[in-house]
Design an enzyme around this catalytic site. Structure first.
Site, mmCIF file in Angstrom:
data_model
loop_
_atom_site.group_PDB
_atom_site.id
_atom_site.type_symbol
_atom_site.label_atom_id
_atom_site.label_comp_id
_atom_site.label_asym_id
_atom_site.label_seq_id
_atom_site.Cartn_x
_atom_site.Cartn_y
_atom_site.Cartn_z
ATOM 1 N N ALA A 133 -19.476 -25.216 18.710
ATOM 2 C CA ALA A 133 -19.445 -23.750 18.705
ATOM 3 C C ALA A 133 -18.130 -23.312 18.093
ATOM 4 O O ALA A 133 -17.094 -23.934 18.324
ATOM 5 C CB ALA A 133 -19.589 -23.186 20.113
ATOM 6 N N ALA A 135 -15.811 -19.715 17.268
ATOM 7 C CA ALA A 135 -15.626 -18.272 17.404
ATOM 8 C C ALA A 135 -14.403 -17.844 16.604
ATOM 9 O O ALA A 135 -13.857 -18.623 15.818
ATOM 10 C CB ALA A 135 -15.494 -17.901 18.873
ATOM 11 N N ILE A 137 -11.295 -17.157 17.436
ATOM 12 C CA ILE A 137 -9.977 -17.655 17.797
ATOM 13 C C ILE A 137 -9.954 -19.163 17.972
ATOM 14 O O ILE A 137 -8.949 -19.810 17.689
ATOM 15 C CB ILE A 137 -9.485 -16.947 19.079
ATOM 16 C CG1 ILE A 137 -9.184 -15.480 18.774
ATOM 17 C CG2 ILE A 137 -8.268 -17.631 19.673
ATOM 18 C CD1 ILE A 137 -8.776 -14.667 19.970
ATOM 19 N N ALA A 138 -11.036 -19.748 18.412
ATOM 20 C CA ALA A 138 -11.058 -21.184 18.707
ATOM 21 C C ALA A 138 -12.446 -21.753 18.462
ATOM 22 O O ALA A 138 -13.412 -21.014 18.219
ATOM 23 C CB ALA A 138 -10.636 -21.421 20.149
ATOM 24 N N GLN A 139 -12.540 -23.079 18.515
ATOM 25 C CA GLN A 139 -13.831 -23.746 18.460
ATOM 26 C C GLN A 139 -13.869 -24.842 19.519
ATOM 27 O O GLN A 139 -12.828 -25.245 20.048
ATOM 28 C CB GLN A 139 -14.114 -24.307 17.078
ATOM 29 C CG GLN A 139 -13.235 -25.439 16.635
ATOM 30 C CD GLN A 139 -13.520 -25.845 15.182
ATOM 31 O OE1 GLN A 139 -13.927 -25.018 14.351
ATOM 32 N NE2 GLN A 139 -13.320 -27.112 14.863
ATOM 33 N N ASP A 290 -16.247 -11.134 29.871
ATOM 34 C CA ASP A 290 -16.926 -11.434 28.608
ATOM 35 C C ASP A 290 -18.243 -12.153 28.917
ATOM 36 O O ASP A 290 -18.550 -13.201 28.339
ATOM 37 C CB ASP A 290 -16.024 -12.302 27.736
ATOM 38 C CG ASP A 290 -16.374 -12.230 26.257
ATOM 39 O OD1 ASP A 290 -17.098 -11.285 25.867
ATOM 40 O OD2 ASP A 290 -15.935 -13.105 25.489
#
Length: 514
Positions: A133, A135, A137-139, A290
């Site tokens: 996954a 996103a 800002i990060a994975q 979130d």
């Protein structure tokens, strides 16, 4: 870095929106006034050729935001959870930004892990997968701990993400200032404070140690919640830019077909996700902010699993009571009480008429409660309430932004599982229970006990403080009116604390006897 030099970034933003065809989509979604439309088009149209082209296979808004960079992507993620603000169609388009973005290379991820943890990746993990996954800002990578064979998720920040984010957010501040100038009606929304809040949230996401700490606190609060679980944090394999936690096995919350195939009860899941959120917000004052489908799974045993703790919400006890009373008032259709709570909390200016405000609130609540169960919407209520409070001069409460946004998101998740859900019917028992505990006689005793503890800490100093105040009162020099007022206020506070302490002590003594 905030200042006029950020105009170039706004020009590039406007140019990209124009080039991708997203400008009108965004302006229409926000119902921008003519002055703001003129400024936005002036910043974009003449420089259209400077805009980023983006991925031609994406819808206009998603294409523009992904081309503009991480801060815009994160902002799009926020908007994807607010169909009441941007409309259903645009919200659906923006959901792809949640966890389906292009990843960075596995080589970069491995190098980042080695730098942060100080050991070769192969020494820590016997297996380290490609990204599962990605996103803004990060994975996330799936890995196996070499020491135990346990499956874990390894979250790694994007390379140089901090610098890229800082540049974009600086431009957001300038944009918020321009919105205030060219759209005076928006000032009550406090656009600058909204960006400051957004900035603070993201700064927390850019230090994964803070996310690990948030996950740990959240786990401690919810350890006894039935049907809910969180992955364990692996502190020894976590650092500022790397976070390792237990792997969450389960069915994605957004895949109804898979949920049905696994034999889970979607009606029960819908009720539970709403109840869990309300419990966390009202009982603990600390909640996952979130909670979209991308951050939730259903475990094989039917438990709801939450992960990704980069955005957590916190509300103090007083604000929780205000929020609960407002919900409770709407549930009971006691619009006069809802109006009074707004005035008591200072949300609405004191010079407004409380009865007129109550009538306006009735116009919000009655049409909604007259709908079928599957049409009763918290999102619609908040939208209508927003319009009414604007008319009565209520300013945006920044401390409630996350709470309100998450409530709308959670409702969306619950309705995706059970479209026939009656939101109020599910919420009423929890809100009623919280009200009885936080405002009834038991709450008074609790408040008195807290007062007693505070006064006890200052107890040894109180006699001297009172003596000094009395001596200053007897001085021959005539003090200023403001000084006399401060002295009187101080003495009143001391007297009040003393009385409160005595009352609490008496109550506690009586409770001890019985």
């Amino acid at each position: 870095m905030r200042g006029p030099h950020n105009i170039w970034r706004l020009i590039r933003t406007g140019a990209t929106l124009e080039r991708t065809g997203a400008m009108n989509v965004v302006l229409d979604a926000f119902e921008a006034p003519p002055a703001l439309r003129f400024v936005a088009r002036a910043l974009g149209l003449p420089f259209k050729w400077l805009g980023y082209q983006g991925d031609l296979n994406m819808p206009p808004a998603t294409r523009a935001l992904t081309a503009l960079g991480p801060a815009y992507i994160k902002f799009g993620q926020v908007l994807s959870t607010r169909p009441d603000v941007v409309g259903d169609e645009l919200a659906i388009q923006l959901r792809v930004l949640q966890d389906k973005l292009p990843p960075f290379s596995i080589e970069e991820a491995r190098a980042e892990v080695e730098r942060e943890l100080g050991l070769p990746v192969d020494q820590i993990f016997s297996d380290f997968s490609a990204p599962v996954a990605a996103a803004s800002i990060a994975q996330v990578h799936k890995a196996t701990l070499a020491s135990t064979g346990e499956s874990v998720a390894v979250k790694v920040l994007r390379p140089k993400i901090e610098r890229a984010f800082r540049k974009d957010v600086d431009a957001f501040y300038l944009a918020a200032r321009m919105v205030e100038i060219f759209s005076p009606g928006s000032r009550r929304l406090r656009p600058i404070e909204v960006i400051e809040h957004f900035d603070g949230v993201v700064r927390g996401e850019l230090d994964l140690r803070l996310e690990s700490s948030a996950a740990s606190e959240f786990a401690a609060n919810t350890k006894n919640d039935a049907g809910f679980q969180l992955p364990d944090i692996k502190w020894e394999y976590s650092a500022r830019r790397v976070m390792t936690l237990g792997w969450a096995d389960g069915v994605p919350m957004g895949d109804n077909d898979a949920i049905d195939a696994a034999g889970h009860d979607r009606v029960d899941l819908g009720d539970r996700v709403l109840k869990l959120f309300l419990n966390h917000a009202l009982r603990d004052g600390y909640f996952h902010a979130d909670m979209h489908q991308g951050n939730l799974k259903v475990a094989p045993n039917g438990d709801i699993i939450a992960y990704d703790f980069g955005i957590m919400g916190h509300i103090d006890e007083y604000t929780r009571r205000v929020y609960a009373e407002i919900l409770f008032g709407f549930i009971r259709k006691d619009y006069k009480r809802v109006a009074e709570v707004h005035f008591e909390a200072g949300y609405v200016p004191a010079d407004k008429d409380v009865d007129e405000f109550a009538r306006a609130l009735r116009a919000v609540g009655e049409p909604i409660f007259g709908m079928d169960a599957n049409h009763i919407s918290m999102a619609r209520l908040l939208s209508y309430l927003f319009e009414v409070t604007e008319r009565f001069g209520m300013e945006t409460r920044t401390e409630l932004i996350l709470l309100q946004r998450t409530m709308v998101v959670v409702e969306g998740v619950a309705r995706s599982l059970n479209p026939q859900m009656n939101i109020w019917q599910v919420a009423a028992p929890l809100v009623t229970d919280y009200i009885s505990k936080s405002i009834g006689p038991k709450a008074v005793l609790t408040d008195l006990a807290k007062t007693a503890r505070v006064v006890a800490r200052f107890g040894p100093r109180l006699p001297g403080m009172v003596e000094n105040a009395l001596l200053r009162q007897t001085q021959t020099t005539d003090p200023s009116p403001s000084h006399r007022l401060r002295e009187r206020v101080f003495l009143a506070v001391v007297l009040g604390l003393s009385v409160g302490f005595g009352s609490a002590a008496t109550v506690m003594a009586v409770m001890a006897i019985f």
